[in-house]
Design a protein around this motif. Structure first.
Motif, short mmCIF file in Angstrom:
data_model
loop_
_atom_site.label_atom_id
_atom_site.label_comp_id
_atom_site.label_asym_id
_atom_site.label_seq_id
_atom_site.Cartn_x
_atom_site.Cartn_y
_atom_site.Cartn_z
N GLY A 86 -10.31 -109.70 6.66
CA GLY A 86 -10.58 -111.12 6.42
C GLY A 86 -11.60 -111.69 7.38
O GLY A 86 -12.47 -112.48 6.98
N SER A 87 -11.51 -111.29 8.65
CA SER A 87 -12.47 -111.82 9.63
C SER A 87 -13.88 -111.31 9.35
O SER A 87 -14.86 -112.07 9.46
N ILE A 88 -14.00 -110.04 8.99
CA ILE A 88 -15.33 -109.50 8.67
C ILE A 88 -15.91 -110.19 7.45
O ILE A 88 -17.09 -110.55 7.42
N PRO A 108 -17.09 -107.98 18.06
CA PRO A 108 -15.87 -108.21 18.84
C PRO A 108 -14.93 -109.23 18.22
O PRO A 108 -13.75 -109.29 18.58
N GLY A 109 -15.44 -110.04 17.28
CA GLY A 109 -14.57 -111.00 16.61
C GLY A 109 -13.44 -110.32 15.86
O GLY A 109 -12.32 -110.85 15.78
N ALA A 110 -13.70 -109.14 15.29
CA ALA A 110 -12.65 -108.42 14.57
C ALA A 110 -11.53 -108.01 15.52
O ALA A 110 -10.36 -107.96 15.13
N ALA A 111 -11.87 -107.71 16.78
CA ALA A 111 -10.84 -107.39 17.78
C ALA A 111 -10.03 -108.64 18.13
O ALA A 111 -8.82 -108.56 18.35
N THR A 112 -10.70 -109.78 18.19
CA THR A 112 -9.99 -111.04 18.46
C THR A 112 -8.99 -111.35 17.36
O THR A 112 -7.91 -111.90 17.63
N ALA A 113 -9.33 -110.99 16.12
CA ALA A 113 -8.43 -111.25 15.00
C ALA A 113 -7.14 -110.46 15.12
O ALA A 113 -6.08 -110.91 14.64
N ILE A 114 -7.16 -109.30 15.74
CA ILE A 114 -5.95 -108.47 15.88
C ILE A 114 -5.08 -108.93 17.04
O ILE A 114 -3.87 -108.69 17.05
N ALA A 115 -5.67 -109.61 18.02
CA ALA A 115 -4.94 -110.00 19.23
C ALA A 115 -3.65 -110.76 18.95
O ALA A 115 -2.60 -110.44 19.53
N VAL A 123 -9.45 -113.24 26.51
CA VAL A 123 -9.30 -112.37 25.35
C VAL A 123 -10.05 -111.07 25.63
O VAL A 123 -11.19 -111.10 26.09
N ALA A 124 -9.40 -109.95 25.36
CA ALA A 124 -9.99 -108.65 25.69
C ALA A 124 -11.34 -108.43 25.03
O ALA A 124 -12.23 -107.78 25.60
N SER A 125 -11.53 -108.99 23.84
CA SER A 125 -12.78 -108.77 23.12
C SER A 125 -13.98 -109.41 23.82
O SER A 125 -15.12 -109.10 23.48
N MET A 126 -13.74 -110.29 24.80
CA MET A 126 -14.85 -110.90 25.53
C MET A 126 -15.63 -109.86 26.33
O MET A 126 -16.82 -110.04 26.61
N GLY A 127 -14.96 -108.76 26.70
CA GLY A 127 -15.66 -107.67 27.38
C GLY A 127 -16.72 -107.05 26.48
O GLY A 127 -17.85 -106.79 26.92
N TRP A 161 -24.64 -118.83 17.29
CA TRP A 161 -23.75 -119.06 16.15
C TRP A 161 -22.95 -117.80 15.81
O TRP A 161 -21.78 -117.88 15.45
N SER A 162 -23.57 -116.64 15.94
CA SER A 162 -22.84 -115.40 15.67
C SER A 162 -21.68 -115.24 16.64
O SER A 162 -20.55 -114.91 16.24
N PHE A 163 -21.93 -115.49 17.92
CA PHE A 163 -20.88 -115.35 18.93
C PHE A 163 -19.82 -116.42 18.79
O PHE A 163 -18.62 -116.14 18.69
N PHE A 164 -20.25 -117.68 18.73
CA PHE A 164 -19.31 -118.80 18.67
C PHE A 164 -18.51 -118.79 17.36
O PHE A 164 -17.28 -118.81 17.36
N GLY A 165 -19.23 -118.74 16.24
CA GLY A 165 -18.55 -118.76 14.95
C GLY A 165 -17.72 -117.52 14.71
O GLY A 165 -16.59 -117.60 14.21
N GLY A 166 -18.27 -116.33 15.07
CA GLY A 166 -17.54 -115.09 14.83
C GLY A 166 -16.22 -115.02 15.58
O GLY A 166 -15.20 -114.61 15.03
N GLN A 167 -16.23 -115.45 16.83
CA GLN A 167 -15.00 -115.41 17.63
C GLN A 167 -13.96 -116.41 17.15
O GLN A 167 -12.77 -116.09 16.98
N LEU A 168 -14.36 -117.66 16.92
CA LEU A 168 -13.40 -118.70 16.55
C LEU A 168 -12.84 -118.49 15.14
O LEU A 168 -11.64 -118.65 14.91
N ILE A 169 -13.70 -118.14 14.21
CA ILE A 169 -13.23 -117.91 12.83
C ILE A 169 -12.29 -116.72 12.79
O ILE A 169 -11.25 -116.75 12.10
N SER A 170 -12.61 -115.67 13.53
CA SER A 170 -11.73 -114.50 13.58
C SER A 170 -10.40 -114.84 14.21
O SER A 170 -9.34 -114.33 13.78
N ALA A 171 -10.40 -115.69 15.23
CA ALA A 171 -9.15 -116.10 15.87
C ALA A 171 -8.27 -116.87 14.89
O ALA A 171 -7.04 -116.65 14.83
N ILE A 172 -8.87 -117.76 14.10
CA ILE A 172 -8.10 -118.52 13.11
C ILE A 172 -7.49 -117.60 12.07
O ILE A 172 -6.29 -117.71 11.73
N ILE A 173 -8.26 -116.65 11.57
CA ILE A 173 -7.76 -115.71 10.56
C ILE A 173 -6.68 -114.82 11.16
O ILE A 173 -5.67 -114.51 10.51
N GLY A 174 -6.84 -114.39 12.42
CA GLY A 174 -5.84 -113.55 13.07
C GLY A 174 -4.51 -114.26 13.22
O GLY A 174 -3.44 -113.68 12.97
#
Length: 386
Positions: free
Chosen positions: A109-111, A123-130, A54-58, A76-89
């Protein structure tokens, strides 16, 4: 209107407070983590048509390895932020056909979810758009996108972040913190406490990318520098006791006790033949080996302990090296006395061995020496104002 000098200063000021070595290590860490993550995900990928990273990993790599002490970089910020944003996306990609509306809902929604669950990771917000902008390769995965590649990317990156930050870069990562009440130690009842810092950060009513621990370190360093500037260059060599009694590793316990008792010492450094400090012995080191029964006096047990055992074998320490404390804090003779203040006031040290440039013992600073130096300096400053 911004003038040329302001513009030049804006461009030339380095916003990253890292040395050149720190910057290079951060770059190497980011490169290594992304490379390993991409290779592992590629091996486990279900096909070449599907994304492996995922591009947001950069952007996550920048946060995890440049500012690992940030609340945004914690597990928790990294793990939860990325996965929750992916679900919402994924949900927004399936619910809305309009790309603009779906993108806005995914980001908003992800924010909202990250703030609500206390796992804000930009970067989770970017994952949500992917899932919305990437087309069929991702949209065809559905919620499987959350597990592969996002979940696998996050898991590998998190393991790499903990390993690199903790064992290679020697950063205190992850930072353990909580909202429970902070108990203030007796030595911390004066000055700024951890609770003061926590309440001050909360009172800002805006996000501050700094933890209470980092803020304490910053304030402590600033206070020490201010003290040095106003008090002048008073070093440990200026106030230390030079002729201090010492013992060696093989010094017998009874001999060491006689020296401490006669000199009325509470602690004594242990040195090797090159006069390098290898330990320290205190009253507690003597007493911790004595077990009293109901029918034995302390005096009898202590006398039996310090005396040499005539037998070949023994179950008690016979020399100083067997009972000394090996973890010793020392300071160079050129160190400013401000470095002693935190050690003695907050960490509870009553004496600090002082060494020279060759790490050989040259003296000892006791609490009384530091108090006398601060008192004399205060009298001098008052006299200068009269």
């Amino acid at each position: 209107m911004i003038n040329i000098s302001q513009l030049v200063r804006f461009i030339t000021v380095d916003p990253v407070n890292l040395s050149l070595k720190g910057k290079l290590l951060s770059v190497i860490s980011s490169f290594s983590s992304i490379l390993i993550m991409a290779l592992v995900t590629q091996k486990l990928s279900i096909g070449t048509a599907y994304p492996i990273i995922v591009a947001s990993m950069g952007a996550s790599a920048v946060i995890l390895f440049i500012i690992p002490n940030s609340p945004l970089a914690q597990p928790w910020s990294f793990f939860g932020g990325q996965l929750i944003s992916a679900i919402i996306g994924v949900a927004c990609a399936q619910w809305f056909t309009d790309i603009a509306l779906a993108s806005a809902c995914a980001v908003g929604g992800s924010i909202f979810a990250m703030l609500l669950l206390r796992c804000l990771h930009p970067p989770g917000a970017a994952t949500a758009i992917a899932p919305i902008l990437s087309g069929d390769p991702i949209s065809s995965l559905g919620y499987g996108f959350v597990l592969m590649p996002v979940g696998l990317n996050v898991l590998i990156m998190l393991v790499m972040a903990i390993f690199i930050n903790r064992w290679l870069l020697r950063h205190d990562y992850p930072i353990v913190s909580g909202n429970k009440n902070i108990l203030v130690k007796p030595a911390q009842q004066t000055g700024i406490s951890d609770q003061d810092l926590k309440l001050a950060l909360e009172n800002m009513d805006m996000f501050m990318d700094v933890s209470a621990g980092d803020l304490r370190k910053l304030l402590t360093d600033a206070e020490a520098r201010s003290f040095k500037r106003f008090k002048g260059n008073i070093t440990c060599a200026d106030i230390m006791v030079r002729d201090v009694p010492v013992v060696e590793y093989g010094t017998e316990v009874e001999e060491a006790w006689k020296i401490m008792h006669q000199q009325k010492l509470k602690a004594m450094p242990v040195i090797d033949r090159a006069r390098r400090v290898i330990g320290i012995i205190t009253w507690n080191d003597f007493f911790k080996f004595i077990n009293l029964s109901a029918y034995e006096s302390f005096q009898d047990r202590f006398r039996a302990f310090i005396r040499r055992t005539p037998d070949v074998s023994t179950d008690k320490p016979e020399s100083v090296g067997h009972m000394m404390t090996t973890s010793v804090t020392v300071l160079p003779e050129s160190a400013h006395i401000a470095d002693l203040i935190s050690l003695m006031s907050t960490q509870g040290y009553r004496q600090i061995p002082i060494v020279n440039s060759e790490n050989r013992l040259v003296g000892m600073v006791y609490q009384a020496n530091l108090i006398a130096a601060l008192y004399d300096e205060q009298l001098s400053s008052v006299a200068g104002q009269l």
